[in-house]
Scaffold this active site. Structure first.
Site, short mmCIF file in Angstrom:
data_model
loop_
_atom_site.label_atom_id
_atom_site.label_comp_id
_atom_site.label_asym_id
_atom_site.label_seq_id
_atom_site.Cartn_x
_atom_site.Cartn_y
_atom_site.Cartn_z
N HIS A 54 0.89 -1.14 0.03
CA HIS A 54 -0.04 0.16 -0.05
C HIS A 54 0.95 1.20 -0.17
CE1 HIS A 54 -3.15 -2.79 1.22
NE2 HIS A 54 -2.50 -3.23 2.36
N GLN A 57 1.01 4.29 2.44
CA GLN A 57 1.36 4.14 3.75
C GLN A 57 2.77 4.12 3.99
OE1 GLN A 57 -0.51 0.43 5.30
NE2 GLN A 57 -2.38 0.90 4.27
N ARG A 80 -5.09 1.47 12.37
CA ARG A 80 -5.94 1.62 11.38
C ARG A 80 -6.39 3.09 11.51
NH1 ARG A 80 -11.28 -1.25 9.33
NH2 ARG A 80 -12.25 -0.23 11.02
N ARG A 208 -14.48 -9.03 5.06
CA ARG A 208 -15.20 -8.11 5.98
C ARG A 208 -15.58 -6.97 5.14
NH1 ARG A 208 -11.17 -4.40 7.53
NH2 ARG A 208 -9.24 -5.79 7.91
N GLU A 234 -6.30 -11.93 8.95
CA GLU A 234 -5.16 -11.26 9.31
C GLU A 234 -5.25 -10.89 10.84
OE1 GLU A 234 -4.54 -7.29 7.74
OE2 GLU A 234 -2.49 -7.01 8.89
N HIS A 268 -1.74 -12.56 3.95
CA HIS A 268 -1.79 -12.84 5.60
C HIS A 268 -2.04 -14.00 5.69
CE1 HIS A 268 -0.58 -8.34 5.83
NE2 HIS A 268 -1.92 -8.32 5.47
N ASP A 319 3.84 -4.62 2.23
CA ASP A 319 2.65 -4.13 2.92
C ASP A 319 2.73 -2.98 3.29
OD1 ASP A 319 0.11 -4.04 4.18
OD2 ASP A 319 0.34 -5.81 5.25
ZN ZN Z 1 -2.38 -5.06 3.08
#
Ligand code: ZN
Length: 430
Positions: A54, A57, A80, A208, A234, A268, A319
């Site tokens: 990502h 990030q 998060r 989800r 995860e 994951h 990640d």
């Molecule tokens: Zn991820």
């Protein structure tokens, strides 16, 4: 171009004095092993495939480590919230700048390909940009500037949790319907056609994050020839909620509802049972492990030993980009297993060398995750993508060839990397 290396690593071992020729597109035209020569330099392993990123990030790497002692525990869900604040603040120019900085660093660390699990799609108020693939095109531009191959995975993100509407702070990520997502995917595929570095794949954020029926339809109805990536299992909370809403654990549900094959990459898969591990292996899917991020977020430890013993295939990803070194990912992965098993033989395979076995798994599952195919690290007809290790480092100068893979994987740091070759173009460090 002609390259002359002291040795190259192939899947069955080292080849000394290797001359590799490439055409003007960087495709290998010949590989020969010749006499010793003063012109030869560097030891070459395949360029690493970074199968989960990502990019945005990277801007917060190391900045979520202040823990307020009075406010209780800090965990993935607290992290998060910090990540959402960042996601809501960035405009396309900033995303392109961050991604360019990141991708250049990935090349410097030996990666030649990145799979971008991209969900920051819309404007700050949640409305789509005039060009649906605006942000995706910025990521493609970043990959071109850094000269790294890119598999761009536009992510289908629809819900705020099992049975829940999306949260306001998730507004930049959301495709409300399968049709909305299909349109985003189509725009992304078109954008990738204009770049020699980019190709597209499919991603669902998580069980989800998308309605179960739409997960099935995305897997079955859209781009059956494209690689498919999904975050899965995860967090323990996510597994518990999945059981509550869907009656099954996430991997159990996924394997039961979808015709999973080798184009599927489960990111994951930290909290899986032995049965789920065997089910993944049987399906042909791979897992994408991101040890530095999983460690940083306190996710848990993937049961690699059991998975690998059953024949499981795995690749690596950085990640959240708290760590950028592929060797660090492999070491963290191994040492997590050693600490819980009290054994040292984590990476098993066709060689006695743990390092060579680790490189082999990360490579073949990694290539598969990018949507490409190959049967060898370096092969005539395929682009030359390589990580070149310096030959003037004391620990390399004083190492038998048979032990070199272990020394590189277990004892190297970034200063050992002489450079990276991407599609036949040498990008020498320093
Ligand atoms: Zn991820």
């Amino acid at each position: 171009m002609d390259f002359h290396f002291k040795a190259i690593l192939q899947s069955d071992g080292w080849v000394e004095n290797a001359r590799i020729s490439t055409d003007d597109k960087g495709v290998i035209t010949s590989i020969e092993s010749g006499e010793d020569s003063n012109a030869a330099s560097g030891y070459v392993i395949p360029g690493f495939r970074n199968c989960h990123s990502h990019a945005f990030q990277y801007a917060m790497a190391g900045l979520a480590e202040r823990h307020d002692r009075d406010s209780g525990r800090d965990d993935f869900w607290g992290w998060r919230n910090t990540m959402y604040e960042l996601a809501l603040s960035l405009d396309p120019d900033q995303v392109e700048q961050i991604a360019t900085m990141l991708y250049k660093e990935l090349v410097r660390h030996g990666y030649t390909h990145v799979c971008e699990f991209h969900y920051l799609h819309h404007d700050k108020d949640g409305s789509p940009y005039g060009n649906l693939a605006e942000m995706g095109e910025r990521l493609i531009a970043a990959a071109e500037a850094a000269r790294i191959n890119l598999t761009l995975l536009p992510v289908f993100y629809q819900k705020g949790g099992f049975g829940k509407d999306p949260l306001p702070e998730q507004r930049r990520f959301i495709s409300r319907t399968l049709i909305d997502y299909a349109s985003l995917l189509q725009h992304t595929i078109e954008a990738c056609k204009h770049s020699e570095y980019a190709s597209a794949g499919i991603a669902v954020h998580s069980l989800r994050g998308v309605d179960p029926e739409d997960v099935v339809r995305t897997a079955e109805d859209l781009g059956a020839e494209l690689p498919f990536h999904i975050h899965i299992s995860e967090q323990v909370k996510e597994v518990d909620e999945c059981i509550e809403h869907l009656g099954l654990r996430p991997v159990e549900w996924f394997l039961r509802k979808i015709a999973v094959s080798d184009r599927f990459n489960l990111v994951h898969a930290t909290h899986i049972t032995d049965r789920e591990a065997r089910g993944i292996v049987k399906s042909g899917a791979s897992v994408v492990l991101c040890p530095s991020t999983e460690g940083n977020l306190g996710d848990g430890i993937f049961p690699l030993k059991e998975f690998q013993d059953a024949g499981g295939r795995w690749s690596i990803g950085t990640d959240s980009h708290i760590g950028l070194s592929p060797f660090e990912e492999l070491r963290l992965l191994d040492y997590g297993q050693r600490l819980i098993s009290h054994r040292r033989d984590t990476f098993t395979g066709s060689s006695e060398s743990s390092g060579e076995n680790a490189i082999r798994s990360a490579f073949f599952a990694g290539v598969n995750a990018t949507g490409e195919e190959t049967s060898e690290y370096f092969e005539v007809g395929k682009p030359l993508n390589a990580c070149v290790i310096r030959d003037d480092v004391p620990l390399i100068e004083n190492c038998e060839l048979e032990a070199l893979g272990d020394r590189i994987v277990y004892a190297s740091d970034a200063t050992w990397i002489k450079g990276t070759v991407v599609n036949g173009r040498a990008l020498w460090a320093g």
